[in-house]
Design an enzyme around this catalytic site. Structure first.
Site, PDB file in Angstrom:
ATOM      1  CG  ASP A 271      -1.808   1.214   1.309  1.00 20.56           C
ATOM      2  OD1 ASP A 271      -2.345   1.609   0.256  1.00 20.56           O
ATOM      3  OD2 ASP A 271      -1.989   1.785   2.399  1.00 20.56           O
TER       4      ASP A 271
ATOM      5  CB  CYS B 294      -3.209   0.596  -2.520  1.00 17.71           C
ATOM      6  SG  CYS B 294      -3.199   2.322  -3.001  1.00 17.71           S
TER       7      CYS B 294
ATOM      8  CB  CYS C 242      -9.142   5.138   0.489  1.00 18.09           C
ATOM      9  SG  CYS C 242      -7.469   5.461   1.098  1.00 18.09           S
TER      10      CYS C 242
END
Ligand code: DGL
Length: 259
Positions: A10, A73, A183
């Site tokens: 991420d 991500c 997110c």
């Protein structure tokens, strides 16, 4: 069957929200987690830059002998996963905003989506949205400024409350009954979101779905670790590890390493 680790990356600590789900579902799988905090946030970067960073992260994880990579991500998934899949032989699991369950269940016919600019402007996001949201109002909101606050450990700060209050207002004005978290940093905001949202608004994130998909792909590709030794998980960060260590010590008694 394989005792090699699963790799995850991420832009920073957000993907640890996905790590928790994967570790809970697959407790015998070793995981190598890469937090590219030095380059966070990804959300305002252009597509080419997001692709270049995703390639760099992937290569680092492949050097660590990972058998499968979870792109933990949304921004990297929606901008780069196609190229990653075309370029490398290992399977990739991605994460995208969970629009479908929200669109299928909304009663008010209005759903809110909070995500980064990079995710909301991506082709993949638009493609998925078009598939499921014909007669539904989508209120998209870029979560500018949220990721840096989470990275700085200010998840419960007054500054975060101001941002979230501002971002939720247009959604609540349109009577949303679902808020999709697009997110992986945002699940850490759930306690504050529950305070700010009316009770009937449901929050959806994709963590559990990603964990289930990871399990399914490991099984299909015969990559499951059949050992029954507790997993060894290693976390790497190229930024300040204080906040990451707080999350890890609190829940997993490990410390992050620098890369
Ligand atoms: N966790 C990333 C995501 O899911 C954050 C993006 C960013 O760094 O801006 O999109």
């Amino acid at each position: 069957m394989s005792n090699k680790p699963i790799g995850m990356f991420d832009s920073g600590i957000g993907g640890t929200s996905i790590f928790k789900e994967i570790h809970a579902l697959l407790p015998f799988e070793h995981i190598v987690y890469l937090a590219d905090s030095k380059n966070a946030p990804y959300g305002n970067k252009c597509k080419d830059e997001i692709i270049a960073l995703s390639i760099k992260n992937t290569e680092l994880l492949l050097e660590k002998n990972c058998k499968l990579i979870v792109v933990a991500c949304n921004t990297a998934t929606t901008n780069a996963i196609k190229i990653l899949r075309e370029s490398y032989a290992v399977p990739f699991i991605g994460i995208e905003p969970a629009i479908k369950p929200a669109a299928l269940n909304t009663r008010t016919k209005a759903i809110g989506i909070l995500a980064t600019k990079g995710t909301l402007s991506s082709e993949l996001f638009h493609h998925t949205t078009d598939l499921y949201t014909n007669d539904i109002k989508i209120i998209e909101q870029i979560g500018d400024g949220i990721v840096p606050l989470v990275e700085a450990g200010q998840t419960n700060s007054a500054a975060m409350k101001v941002l979230l209050t501002t971002y939720l207002k247009p959604m609540l004005d349109k009577d949303i009954d679902y808020l999709v978290l697009g997110c992986t940093h945002y699940p850490y905001l759930i306690p504050m979101l529950l305070e700010l949202l009316p009770k009937h608004v449901k929050i959806i994130d994709s963590g559990l779905a990603v964990a289930k998909q990871t399990k399914a792909v490991l099984e299909q590709q015969k990559l499951v670790n059949l050992g029954e030794k507790a997993s060894e998980n290693v976390f790497f960060s190229n930024g300040n590890v204080t906040v990451l260590d707080t999350i890890l010590e609190h829940q997993f008694s490990v410390k992050a390493l620098n890369f």
